[in-house]
Scaffold this motif. Structure first.
Motif, PDB file in Angstrom:
ATOM      1  N   THR A   1       3.529  58.153  -3.822  1.00  0.00           N
ATOM      2  CA  THR A   1       2.656  58.673  -2.479  1.00  0.00           C
ATOM      3  C   THR A   1       2.428  57.827  -1.655  1.00  0.00           C
ATOM      4  O   THR A   1       2.320  56.760  -1.771  1.00  0.00           O
TER       5      THR A   1
ATOM      6  N   SER B   1       0.392  64.215   1.786  1.00  0.00           N
ATOM      7  CA  SER B   1       0.036  64.289  -0.061  1.00  0.00           C
ATOM      8  C   SER B   1      -0.447  64.723  -0.553  1.00  0.00           C
ATOM      9  O   SER B   1      -0.205  65.755  -1.589  1.00  0.00           O
ATOM     10  N   VAL B   2      -1.557  64.653   0.233  1.00  0.00           N
ATOM     11  CA  VAL B   2      -2.698  66.099  -0.570  1.00  0.00           C
ATOM     12  C   VAL B   2      -2.594  67.547   0.201  1.00  0.00           C
ATOM     13  O   VAL B   2      -3.325  68.662   0.294  1.00  0.00           O
TER      14      VAL B   2
ATOM     15  N   VAL C   1       2.092  69.597  -2.169  1.00  0.00           N
ATOM     16  CA  VAL C   1       2.104  69.536  -3.560  1.00  0.00           C
ATOM     17  C   VAL C   1       3.053  70.892  -4.224  1.00  0.00           C
ATOM     18  O   VAL C   1       3.739  70.196  -5.532  1.00  0.00           O
TER      19      VAL C   1
ATOM     20  N   LEU D   1       0.203  57.028  -7.030  1.00  0.00           N
ATOM     21  CA  LEU D   1      -0.262  56.776  -5.478  1.00  0.00           C
ATOM     22  C   LEU D   1      -0.839  55.476  -4.715  1.00  0.00           C
ATOM     23  O   LEU D   1      -1.474  55.149  -5.137  1.00  0.00           O
TER      24      LEU D   1
ATOM     25  N   SER E   1      -1.154  55.500  -1.072  1.00  0.00           N
ATOM     26  CA  SER E   1      -0.547  56.645   0.262  1.00  0.00           C
ATOM     27  C   SER E   1      -1.818  56.066   0.674  1.00  0.00           C
ATOM     28  O   SER E   1      -2.612  54.650   0.913  1.00  0.00           O
TER      29      SER E   1
ATOM     30  N   HIS F   1      -9.344  60.440  -0.574  1.00  0.00           N
ATOM     31  CA  HIS F   1      -8.113  60.843  -0.401  1.00  0.00           C
ATOM     32  C   HIS F   1      -7.668  60.795  -2.131  1.00  0.00           C
ATOM     33  O   HIS F   1      -6.436  61.690  -2.865  1.00  0.00           O
TER      34      HIS F   1
ATOM     35  N   GLU G   1      -5.659  63.468  -4.535  1.00  0.00           N
ATOM     36  CA  GLU G   1      -4.574  62.860  -4.797  1.00  0.00           C
ATOM     37  C   GLU G   1      -4.446  62.826  -7.195  1.00  0.00           C
ATOM     38  O   GLU G   1      -3.669  63.650  -6.999  1.00  0.00           O
TER      39      GLU G   1
ATOM     40  N   TYR H   1      -1.859  65.723  -8.090  1.00  0.00           N
ATOM     41  CA  TYR H   1      -1.021  65.194  -9.338  1.00  0.00           C
ATOM     42  C   TYR H   1      -1.078  65.155 -10.360  1.00  0.00           C
ATOM     43  O   TYR H   1      -0.184  65.116 -11.469  1.00  0.00           O
TER      44      TYR H   1
END
Length: 252
Positions: free
Chosen positions: A80, A134-135, A140, A157, A159, A165, A169, A173
């Motif tokens: 991400t 990404s969330v 996803v 991760l 981002s 955040h 994530e 993930y």
């Protein structure tokens, strides 16, 4: 903390009066922490490229990361945060070298010139680009569609580095990570940068390291475990890193 370095006596003296041998593991640790803060503030990690693409990472972290990729031998690496794309290209080059794996990159704002560069890169066939948060649930789910049953997955991760955040994530993930592999919450160094000119006081709590530490307390199938060095002929231990409390290993 105030420190004084005396190159004549070869000692470091702290504001508490503690005297540390400069040329020692403990001395290296003191100098390392200072170097990391000043280097981050001066954007030292903004001075590198990988295979022609800017890569905004500390080289030490990149080398430790490649050790893990070689050990895990993932089929899929999910990243991400794309920025210029250097980290994606780095991961793709590792996949090419070990003869397995591909990379999925997600970014909320994939700029056209960066997309063109990545889609024309010699390693383009190993890279899938996905634009969006990404969330986001749709994003996803889209990522999950690129992962086939039985494949080994590693996640990085990189981002938005806010606590909220990164926590989101991790929740999204981590279930994709296979036992023995990792989800890496990068740039936890933020928690140590509250007093530098480019830092923010709020980062003492609003950082990826805290998100990672809180995540493992609620998920017993994961542990915080910095990968052991594969080779060490020094007297040192512990990485020179922008990624403290980053390596979350799935153990079940």
């Amino acid at each position: 903390m105030k420190i004084e370095i005396d190159f004549d006596t070869k000692e470091i003296t702290t504001s508490e009066g503690k005297r540390i041998a400069l040329y020692s593991g403990e001395g290296f640790g003191v100098v390392k922490e200072l170097w990391l803060k000043v280097g981050w503030n001066q954007k030292y990690n903004y001075t590198f490229t990988w295979f022609g693409v800017p890569v905004i990472q500390l080289p030490d972290d990149m080398l430790r990361y490649q050790e893990v990729v070689f050990a895990v031998q993932p089929d899929v690496i999910i990243e991400t945060g794309i920025a210029h794309g250097g980290s994606l290209v780095f991961s793709a080059s590792l996949c090419k070298l070990i003869g397995r794996g591909r990379v999925i990159g997600i970014d909320i704002d994939l700029r056209p010139h960066n997309r063109v560069r990545l889609e024309s890169h010699p390693l383009k066939n190993l890279i899938t680009l996905i634009e969006g948060s990404s969330v986001s649930g749709d994003i996803v789910e889209g990522v999950k569609q690129h992962v086939r049953a039985g494949e080994k997955v590693l996640v990085a991760l990189d981002s938005n580095h806010s606590y909220a955040h990164v926590s989101a994530e991790l929740a999204a993930y981590a279930p994709l990570v296979t036992p023995g592999s990792y989800i890496i919450a990068t740039d936890g160094l933020m928690r140590d940068l509250t007093d530098v000119p480019r830092g923010e006081p709020a980062w003492d709590l609003d950082n990826p390291a805290r998100a990672a530490e809180d995540f493992v307390t609620k998920h017993p199938d994961f542990v915080l475990e910095e990968p052991a060095w594969k080779f060490n002929e020094s007297t040192l231990a512990g990485n020179v890193t922008h990624w403290p409390s980053a390596w979350i290993k799935r153990v079940q």
